[in-house]
Design an enzyme around this catalytic site. Sequence first.
Site, PDB file in Angstrom:
ATOM      1  N   GLU A  15      50.492  19.381  15.995  1.00 41.02           N
ATOM      2  CA  GLU A  15      51.619  18.635  16.718  1.00 41.02           C
ATOM      3  C   GLU A  15      52.443  19.567  17.352  1.00 41.02           C
ATOM      4  O   GLU A  15      53.123  19.363  18.315  1.00 41.02           O
ATOM      5  CB  GLU A  15      52.110  17.465  16.079  1.00 41.02           C
ATOM      6  CG  GLU A  15      51.238  16.200  15.762  1.00 41.02           C
ATOM      7  CD  GLU A  15      50.591  16.364  14.301  1.00 41.02           C
ATOM      8  OE1 GLU A  15      50.351  17.581  13.924  1.00 41.02           O
ATOM      9  OE2 GLU A  15      50.018  15.332  13.789  1.00 41.02           O
TER      10      GLU A  15
ATOM     11  N   ALA B 203      45.840  11.961  17.535  1.00 37.65           N
ATOM     12  CA  ALA B 203      46.088  10.713  18.526  1.00 37.65           C
ATOM     13  C   ALA B 203      45.688  11.282  19.712  1.00 37.65           C
ATOM     14  O   ALA B 203      45.400  12.501  20.026  1.00 37.65           O
ATOM     15  CB  ALA B 203      47.622  10.984  18.317  1.00 37.65           C
TER      16      ALA B 203
ATOM     17  N   GLY C 257      46.787  13.287  13.805  1.00 36.76           N
ATOM     18  CA  GLY C 257      46.641  11.938  13.201  1.00 36.76           C
ATOM     19  C   GLY C 257      45.342  11.711  12.375  1.00 36.76           C
ATOM     20  O   GLY C 257      45.175  11.028  11.675  1.00 36.76           O
TER      21      GLY C 257
ATOM     22  N   GLU D 224      46.070  12.934   9.120  1.00 34.12           N
ATOM     23  CA  GLU D 224      46.757  11.940   8.759  1.00 34.12           C
ATOM     24  C   GLU D 224      46.117  10.795   8.317  1.00 34.12           C
ATOM     25  O   GLU D 224      46.254  10.177   7.156  1.00 34.12           O
ATOM     26  CB  GLU D 224      47.768  11.533   9.531  1.00 34.12           C
ATOM     27  CG  GLU D 224      49.073  12.630   9.757  1.00 34.12           C
ATOM     28  CD  GLU D 224      50.094  12.388  11.033  1.00 34.12           C
ATOM     29  OE1 GLU D 224      49.505  11.965  11.976  1.00 34.12           O
ATOM     30  OE2 GLU D 224      51.256  12.537  10.576  1.00 34.12           O
TER      31      GLU D 224
HETATM   32  C1  HXC Z   1      42.562  13.241  23.434  1.00 32.55           C
HETATM   33  C2  HXC Z   1      40.870  14.682  22.971  1.00 32.55           C
HETATM   34  C3  HXC Z   1      41.765  15.019  21.724  1.00 32.55           C
HETATM   35  C4  HXC Z   1      42.833  14.343  21.688  1.00 32.55           C
HETATM   36  C5  HXC Z   1      39.824  16.448  21.930  1.00 32.55           C
HETATM   37  N1  HXC Z   1      39.807  15.648  23.036  1.00 32.55           N
HETATM   38  N2  HXC Z   1      40.962  16.148  21.214  1.00 32.55           N
HETATM   39  N3  HXC Z   1      41.447  13.873  23.855  1.00 32.55           N
HETATM   40  N4  HXC Z   1      43.249  13.469  22.648  1.00 32.55           N
HETATM   41  N5  HXC Z   1      43.342  14.610  20.600  1.00 32.55           N
HETATM   42  C6  HXC Z   1      38.907  15.708  24.190  1.00 32.55           C
HETATM   43  C7  HXC Z   1      39.057  16.821  25.155  1.00 32.55           C
HETATM   44  O1  HXC Z   1      39.958  16.786  25.956  1.00 32.55           O
HETATM   45  C8  HXC Z   1      37.578  16.880  25.677  1.00 32.55           C
HETATM   46  O2  HXC Z   1      37.573  16.007  26.556  1.00 32.55           O
HETATM   47  C9  HXC Z   1      36.682  16.457  24.383  1.00 32.55           C
HETATM   48  O3  HXC Z   1      37.594  15.702  23.707  1.00 32.55           O
HETATM   49  C10 HXC Z   1      35.992  17.614  23.699  1.00 32.55           C
HETATM   50  O4  HXC Z   1      37.214  18.639  23.403  1.00 32.55           O
HETATM   51  P1  HXC Z   1      37.028  19.989  23.777  1.00 32.55           P
HETATM   52  O5  HXC Z   1      38.565  20.329  23.597  1.00 32.55           O
HETATM   53  O6  HXC Z   1      36.562  20.457  25.176  1.00 32.55           O
HETATM   54  O7  HXC Z   1      36.231  20.732  22.517  1.00 32.55           O
HETATM   55  P2  HXC Z   1      36.529  22.043  21.552  1.00 32.55           P
HETATM   56  O8  HXC Z   1      36.870  23.259  22.665  1.00 32.55           O
HETATM   57  O9  HXC Z   1      35.526  21.961  20.717  1.00 32.55           O
HETATM   58  O10 HXC Z   1      37.753  21.724  20.914  1.00 32.55           O
HETATM   59  C11 HXC Z   1      38.054  20.850  19.744  1.00 32.55           C
HETATM   60  C12 HXC Z   1      39.530  20.795  19.416  1.00 32.55           C
HETATM   61  C13 HXC Z   1      40.603  20.548  20.616  1.00 32.55           C
HETATM   62  C14 HXC Z   1      39.989  22.023  18.843  1.00 32.55           C
HETATM   63  C15 HXC Z   1      39.591  19.457  18.318  1.00 32.55           C
HETATM   64  O11 HXC Z   1      39.919  19.581  21.459  1.00 32.55           O
HETATM   65  C16 HXC Z   1      41.858  20.306  20.445  1.00 32.55           C
HETATM   66  O12 HXC Z   1      42.450  20.915  19.930  1.00 32.55           O
HETATM   67  N6  HXC Z   1      42.221  19.057  20.517  1.00 32.55           N
HETATM   68  C17 HXC Z   1      43.554  18.440  20.132  1.00 32.55           C
HETATM   69  C18 HXC Z   1      43.940  18.412  18.769  1.00 32.55           C
HETATM   70  C19 HXC Z   1      45.203  18.267  18.654  1.00 32.55           C
HETATM   71  O13 HXC Z   1      46.362  18.700  19.276  1.00 32.55           O
HETATM   72  N7  HXC Z   1      45.377  16.958  17.778  1.00 32.55           N
HETATM   73  C20 HXC Z   1      46.961  16.378  17.730  1.00 32.55           C
HETATM   74  C21 HXC Z   1      47.276  15.231  18.416  1.00 32.55           C
HETATM   75  S1  HXC Z   1      48.967  14.742  18.403  1.00 32.55           S
HETATM   76  P3  HXC Z   1      37.054  16.497  28.041  1.00 32.55           P
HETATM   77  O14 HXC Z   1      37.239  15.012  28.928  1.00 32.55           O
HETATM   78  O15 HXC Z   1      37.692  17.563  28.508  1.00 32.55           O
HETATM   79  O16 HXC Z   1      35.525  16.608  27.730  1.00 32.55           O
HETATM   80  C22 HXC Z   1      48.847  13.648  16.890  1.00 32.55           C
HETATM   81  C23 HXC Z   1      50.144  13.011  16.826  1.00 32.55           C
HETATM   82  C24 HXC Z   1      49.709  11.970  15.513  1.00 32.55           C
HETATM   83  O17 HXC Z   1      48.021  13.554  16.421  1.00 32.55           O
HETATM   84  C25 HXC Z   1      51.009  11.023  15.344  1.00 32.55           C
HETATM   85  C26 HXC Z   1      50.739   9.827  14.646  1.00 32.55           C
HETATM   86  C27 HXC Z   1      51.749   8.568  14.677  1.00 32.55           C
END
Ligand code: HXC
Length: 257
Positions: A131, A65, A108, A111
């Site tokens: 998450e 997400a 997500g 998912e």
């Molecule tokens: C918003 C995101 C994002 C996310 C990555 N980006 N994931 N933006 N939401 N989930 C953005 C980063 O901010 C960054 O933007 C760009 O994408 C590149 O990501 P980096 O982190 O610089 O890349 P990297 O170092 O290669 O790491 C990749 C990654 C990391 C491991 C995927 O980005 C990460 O951990 N992302 C979050 C993953 C996460 O926690 N997902 C769960 C979300 S909660 P900028 O602008 O800085 O370049 C969820 C709940 C679901 O999913 C509920 C459903 C109802």
Amino acid sequence: MPQMLKVTPTEHGVRLITLHRPEAMNALNTQLLGELAAELAAVEQDPGTRVVVLTGSRKAFAAGADINEMAERDLVGILNDPRVSHWQAISSFSKPLIAAVNGFALGGGCELVMHADIVIAGEDARFGQPEINLGIMPGAGGTQRLLRAVGKSLAMQMVLSGIAIDARHAQRAGLVSEVTQPELTIERAIELARLIAQKAPLAVRLAKEALLKAQDTDLASGLRFERHAFTVLAGTQDREEGICAFQEKRRANFTGQ
Ligand code: HXC
């Protein structure tokens, strides 16, 4: 026209949908989810499209997400979240959906993968439910579908620790059906999709429904549904065509009747 999806026109009964939000690792914001739900709804109405392949980029299928969007929502916002209905629309898609996964499939994104019927993964794919690191938990099936897919112990490990697993581990656990070289993931998914697209559409639809029933019903009810679906198919022209084609040693031409 969707802005966060690339849609390849249907060929051989297969439509390829590519999540395309490269600046954010295909993070699933409201717009992207809405576009995906609308595209699947359009496919549902299109008899020419029999199977969908869903993919992302080489780096990320989807990183979850959109965390920035999540930061803007308070409790009232979450309760009235339009994304809930988008997820519902995606989960009710009745045609076969194949996910071709490279790179990160997190939160997500993982998912969304689990909404697919078949998952083909590149060797570099990573699946995780991180998450817990954000102080929350999965909310689009990540506890229910993951446990059914990989069993209790690994699901607990992934959800409670936030640690992701690689493609081979995901395959051993049952989350993924095949692992390919990353550059061949989409090609393999399309090959499989084209094969399925040639089968009798009603049989494919009912077989998918019956298999999904196995996940959420007791054995006796599942077997009843299977028997019923089997009987329904016995009255179809496609069954007749399938049997005739076998006897005449030719390829069946299914019409969906
Ligand atoms: C918003 C995101 C994002 C996310 C990555 N980006 N994931 N933006 N939401 N989930 C953005 C980063 O901010 C960054 O933007 C760009 O994408 C590149 O990501 P980096 O982190 O610089 O890349 P990297 O170092 O290669 O790491 C990749 C990654 C990391 C491991 C995927 O980005 C990460 O951990 N992302 C979050 C993953 C996460 O926690 N997902 C769960 C979300 S909660 P900028 O602008 O800085 O370049 C969820 C709940 C679901 O999913 C509920 C459903 C109802």
